[in-house]
Design a protein around this motif. Structure first.
Motif, PDB file in Angstrom:
ATOM      1  N   ILE A  40      46.440  30.590  46.233  1.00 42.27           N
ATOM      2  CA  ILE A  40      45.353  30.600  45.261  1.00 42.27           C
ATOM      3  C   ILE A  40      45.693  31.550  44.110  1.00 42.27           C
ATOM      4  N   VAL A  41      45.505  31.077  42.894  1.00 42.30           N
ATOM      5  CA  VAL A  41      45.683  31.919  41.716  1.00 42.30           C
ATOM      6  C   VAL A  41      44.327  32.553  41.384  1.00 42.30           C
ATOM      7  N   ALA A  42      44.303  33.866  41.268  1.00 38.43           N
ATOM      8  CA  ALA A  42      43.079  34.588  40.923  1.00 38.43           C
ATOM      9  C   ALA A  42      43.215  35.168  39.527  1.00 38.43           C
ATOM     10  N   LYS A  43      42.218  34.876  38.667  1.00 36.56           N
ATOM     11  CA  LYS A  43      42.221  35.371  37.290  1.00 36.56           C
ATOM     12  C   LYS A  43      40.891  36.059  37.001  1.00 36.56           C
ATOM     13  N   PRO A  44      40.892  37.125  36.190  1.00 31.79           N
ATOM     14  CA  PRO A  44      39.622  37.752  35.810  1.00 31.79           C
ATOM     15  C   PRO A  44      38.700  36.744  35.135  1.00 31.79           C
ATOM     16  N   LEU A  45      37.411  36.816  35.461  1.00 29.69           N
ATOM     17  CA  LEU A  45      36.453  35.879  34.878  1.00 29.69           C
ATOM     18  C   LEU A  45      36.345  36.069  33.370  1.00 29.69           C
ATOM     19  N   VAL A  46      36.409  37.333  32.937  1.00 25.67           N
ATOM     20  CA  VAL A  46      36.313  37.631  31.502  1.00 25.67           C
ATOM     21  C   VAL A  46      37.691  37.537  30.867  1.00 25.67           C
ATOM     22  N   ALA A  47      37.793  36.746  29.808  1.00 25.78           N
ATOM     23  CA  ALA A  47      39.053  36.578  29.076  1.00 25.78           C
ATOM     24  C   ALA A  47      38.835  37.046  27.644  1.00 25.78           C
ATOM     25  N   ASP A  48      38.890  38.358  27.446  1.00 27.39           N
ATOM     26  CA  ASP A  48      38.575  38.924  26.126  1.00 27.39           C
ATOM     27  C   ASP A  48      39.802  39.366  25.347  1.00 27.39           C
ATOM     28  N   GLY A  49      40.996  38.984  25.820  1.00 25.50           N
ATOM     29  CA  GLY A  49      42.213  39.352  25.108  1.00 25.50           C
ATOM     30  C   GLY A  49      42.792  40.687  25.515  1.00 25.50           C
ATOM     31  N   SER A  50      42.092  41.444  26.346  1.00 24.66           N
ATOM     32  CA  SER A  50      42.604  42.736  26.800  1.00 24.66           C
ATOM     33  C   SER A  50      43.748  42.526  27.784  1.00 24.66           C
ATOM     34  N   ALA A  51      44.526  43.585  28.009  1.00 23.63           N
ATOM     35  CA  ALA A  51      45.645  43.490  28.953  1.00 23.63           C
ATOM     36  C   ALA A  51      45.154  43.107  30.341  1.00 23.63           C
ATOM     37  N   LYS A  52      44.019  43.665  30.747  1.00 23.56           N
ATOM     38  CA  LYS A  52      43.473  43.368  32.080  1.00 23.56           C
ATOM     39  C   LYS A  52      43.105  41.901  32.218  1.00 23.56           C
ATOM     40  N   SER A  53      42.618  41.289  31.145  1.00 26.11           N
ATOM     41  CA  SER A  53      42.190  39.890  31.235  1.00 26.11           C
ATOM     42  C   SER A  53      43.367  38.939  31.421  1.00 26.11           C
ATOM     43  N   HIS A  54      44.590  39.419  31.150  1.00 24.22           N
ATOM     44  CA  HIS A  54      45.776  38.587  31.323  1.00 24.22           C
ATOM     45  C   HIS A  54      46.413  38.752  32.697  1.00 24.22           C
ATOM     46  N   GLU A  55      45.907  39.699  33.478  1.00 27.92           N
ATOM     47  CA  GLU A  55      46.463  39.905  34.810  1.00 27.92           C
ATOM     48  C   GLU A  55      46.052  38.774  35.742  1.00 27.92           C
ATOM     49  N   LEU A  56      46.965  38.393  36.616  1.00 24.27           N
ATOM     50  CA  LEU A  56      46.589  37.408  37.638  1.00 24.27           C
ATOM     51  C   LEU A  56      47.251  37.771  38.953  1.00 24.27           C
ATOM     52  N   SER A  57      46.697  37.219  40.010  1.00 23.23           N
ATOM     53  CA  SER A  57      47.216  37.464  41.353  1.00 23.23           C
ATOM     54  C   SER A  57      47.431  36.139  42.058  1.00 23.23           C
ATOM     55  N   LEU A  58      48.355  36.147  43.004  1.00 24.89           N
ATOM     56  CA  LEU A  58      48.616  34.965  43.813  1.00 24.89           C
ATOM     57  C   LEU A  58      48.422  35.359  45.273  1.00 24.89           C
ATOM     58  N   ALA A  59      47.426  34.748  45.912  1.00 23.92           N
ATOM     59  CA  ALA A  59      47.102  35.055  47.312  1.00 23.92           C
ATOM     60  C   ALA A  59      47.652  33.951  48.202  1.00 23.92           C
ATOM     61  N   TYR A  60      48.405  34.361  49.232  1.00 23.73           N
ATOM     62  CA  TYR A  60      49.121  33.380  50.055  1.00 23.73           C
ATOM     63  C   TYR A  60      48.424  33.039  51.375  1.00 23.73           C
ATOM     64  N   ASP A  61      47.467  33.842  51.805  1.00 25.43           N
ATOM     65  CA  ASP A  61      46.842  33.566  53.100  1.00 25.43           C
ATOM     66  C   ASP A  61      45.363  33.908  53.047  1.00 25.43           C
ATOM     67  N   GLN A  62      44.613  33.412  54.021  1.00 24.77           N
ATOM     68  CA  GLN A  62      43.167  33.559  54.041  1.00 24.77           C
ATOM     69  C   GLN A  62      42.732  35.025  54.075  1.00 24.77           C
ATOM     70  N   GLN A  63      43.387  35.839  54.881  1.00 28.25           N
ATOM     71  CA  GLN A  63      42.994  37.229  54.998  1.00 28.25           C
ATOM     72  C   GLN A  63      43.193  38.001  53.699  1.00 28.25           C
ATOM     73  N   SER A  64      44.230  37.626  52.961  1.00 28.41           N
ATOM     74  CA  SER A  64      44.514  38.310  51.700  1.00 28.41           C
ATOM     75  C   SER A  64      43.457  38.033  50.645  1.00 28.41           C
ATOM     76  N   LEU A  65      42.741  36.936  50.778  1.00 26.41           N
ATOM     77  CA  LEU A  65      41.715  36.602  49.799  1.00 26.41           C
ATOM     78  C   LEU A  65      40.647  37.688  49.719  1.00 26.41           C
ATOM     79  N   LYS A  66      40.408  38.398  50.832  1.00 26.19           N
ATOM     80  CA  LYS A  66      39.389  39.444  50.853  1.00 26.19           C
ATOM     81  C   LYS A  66      39.801  40.669  50.038  1.00 26.19           C
ATOM     82  N   LYS A  67      41.092  40.753  49.694  1.00 26.09           N
ATOM     83  CA  LYS A  67      41.592  41.901  48.929  1.00 26.09           C
ATOM     84  C   LYS A  67      41.417  41.717  47.420  1.00 26.09           C
ATOM     85  N   LEU A  68      41.004  40.527  47.019  1.00 26.22           N
ATOM     86  CA  LEU A  68      40.818  40.265  45.592  1.00 26.22           C
ATOM     87  C   LEU A  68      39.564  40.972  45.079  1.00 26.22           C
ATOM     88  N   GLU A  69      39.518  41.191  43.769  1.00 32.55           N
ATOM     89  CA  GLU A  69      38.425  41.968  43.182  1.00 32.55           C
ATOM     90  C   GLU A  69      37.612  41.124  42.199  1.00 32.55           C
TER      91      GLU A  69
END
Length: 364
Positions: free
Chosen positions: A189-218
């Motif tokens: 699963i690709v996780a992206k910040p809901l807000v896309a305001d052009g800031s550096a944080k808004s361009h960050e993304l994560s890739l979660a490979y297993d069900q348990q790891s999904l709970k670590k997303l913010e």
């Protein structure tokens, strides 16, 4: 089809001229600016970072040669006390800036409520604002930004364009595994910040490979099903009625065997940038082939109409193993045009066309 970026003016389908050919021309293909001014004046309100990346000396020099002058807007003074401007170019966020714009400029469906605003409308009806704040705001939320693409359900003989299966999680990370299973999203699963305001944080993304790891997303997040795409994405830059397509390296494909051996969340500060250009790389032709021109023309035209924007780009991927299945994974307002080859000519021609349209309206 070659491996270089493509310029597609989708109004008439003609190919853009070479940079060397255009550099040798002293006469603009457009009529001169309006007679009331020696220059077409473009007032700009941009962040310092955007000024540095966009308003480069080459752009300003070419613009001046074509009769365009860039002038900084003082955000501490009323817009009505500055200019007059033919065009207002902006990429700022915040209520204060929106109030400055909306108090001085005319937008569709916007009605002023005081005499000062009404006077400005009468005095400066010709100003073109790129683009309306409400339309830009629509792209600051990743849940709404792709809805236009999903609603289009674009499909023709050249291919089909959609969006990856996705859900929105606004809070409570512990609920993510259940929500992903309920929506039928497949790992990773690709996780992206809901807000896309052009800031550096808004361009960050994560890739979660297993069900348990999904709970670590913010949260708040948009969760998209990862689509294998050969490690290449297409950045489609749109400037008015012209589009230019370039290749960028992206996340590599994930096979089922890898998925069973990998766990955790992998974070990527920014996947695509100019340094990751794939235009000159030795790629599999099935991966490198640009999306069909007619498909991009139709997509760009329709999105310009639906979004009410003229300056944006699309991140598009092709599902690996197919020739005609495409996904829009992101839309950005006023992107890094300084990274787009030949942007100086494309952008100045666009500005001149806007000024000429204004001049024609005033002459009729």
């Amino acid at each position: 089809m070659g491996l270089q970026g493509q310029i597609i003016p989708y109004k008439n389908g003609e190919k853009e001229e070479d940079d060397d050919e255009r550099a040798g021309k002293e006469i603009s293909p457009f009529p001169p600016p309006p007679l009331h001014s020696k220059f077409a004046v473009v007032g700009y309100a941009l962040t310092s970072k955007k000024i540095k990346s966009f308003l480069k000396p080459k752009l300003e020099g070419l613009a001046r040669n074509k009769g365009i002058l860039f002038v900084a807007i003082d955000q501490n003074r009323p817009l009505s006390d500055q200019g007059p401007f033919d065009i207002v170019l902006h990429k700022l966020t915040g209520k204060e800036w929106r109030q400055i714009l909306e108090s001085a400029c005319t937008f569709p469906h916007y009605e002023p409520h005081d005499m000062i605003v009404e006077d400005y409308r009468r005095t400066h009806p010709e100003v073109t604002v790129l683009d309306p704040p409400d339309a830009i705001q629509h792209l600051h939320n990743r849940q709404s930004m792709l809805q236009c693409v999903a609603d289009m359900n674009l499909s023709n003989s050249y291919g089909k364009v959609g969006i990856p299966k996705q859900i929105v999680i606004k809070k409570d990370a512990s609920s993510i595994p259940g929500a992903v299973a309920k929506a039928g999203l497949m790992l990773p699963i690709v996780a992206k910040p809901l807000v896309a305001d052009g800031s550096a944080k808004s361009h960050e993304l994560s890739l979660a490979y297993d069900q348990q790891s999904l709970k670590k997303l913010e949260p708040p997040l948009v969760l998209q099903e990862f689509v294998n795409h050969g490690g290449v994405m297409f950045k489609v830059y749109i400037v008015g009625e012209t589009i230019k397509v370039v290749r960028r390296f992206s996340l590599p494909d994930v096979c089922k065997r890898e998925l069973s051996n990998i766990a955790g969340v992998f974070r990527f500060p920014r996947v695509s940038c100019a340094a990751a250009s794939a235009d000159n790389a030795d790629l599999d032709p099935g991966v490198a082939e640009l999306p069909p021109r007619p498909l991009l023309e139709k997509l760009a035209r329709e999105l310009c109409r639906r979004l009410g924007l003229r300056l944006f780009n699309l991140d598009i991927i092709r599902e690996h193993g197919t020739r005609d299945r495409f996904y829009v994974i992101d839309i950005n307002y006023f992107p890094g045009y300084g990274k787009m080859p030949e942007y100086e000519h494309i952008f100045t021609d666009f500005l001149l066309s806007l000024v000429q349209n204004q001049y024609k309206k005033k002459s009729t």
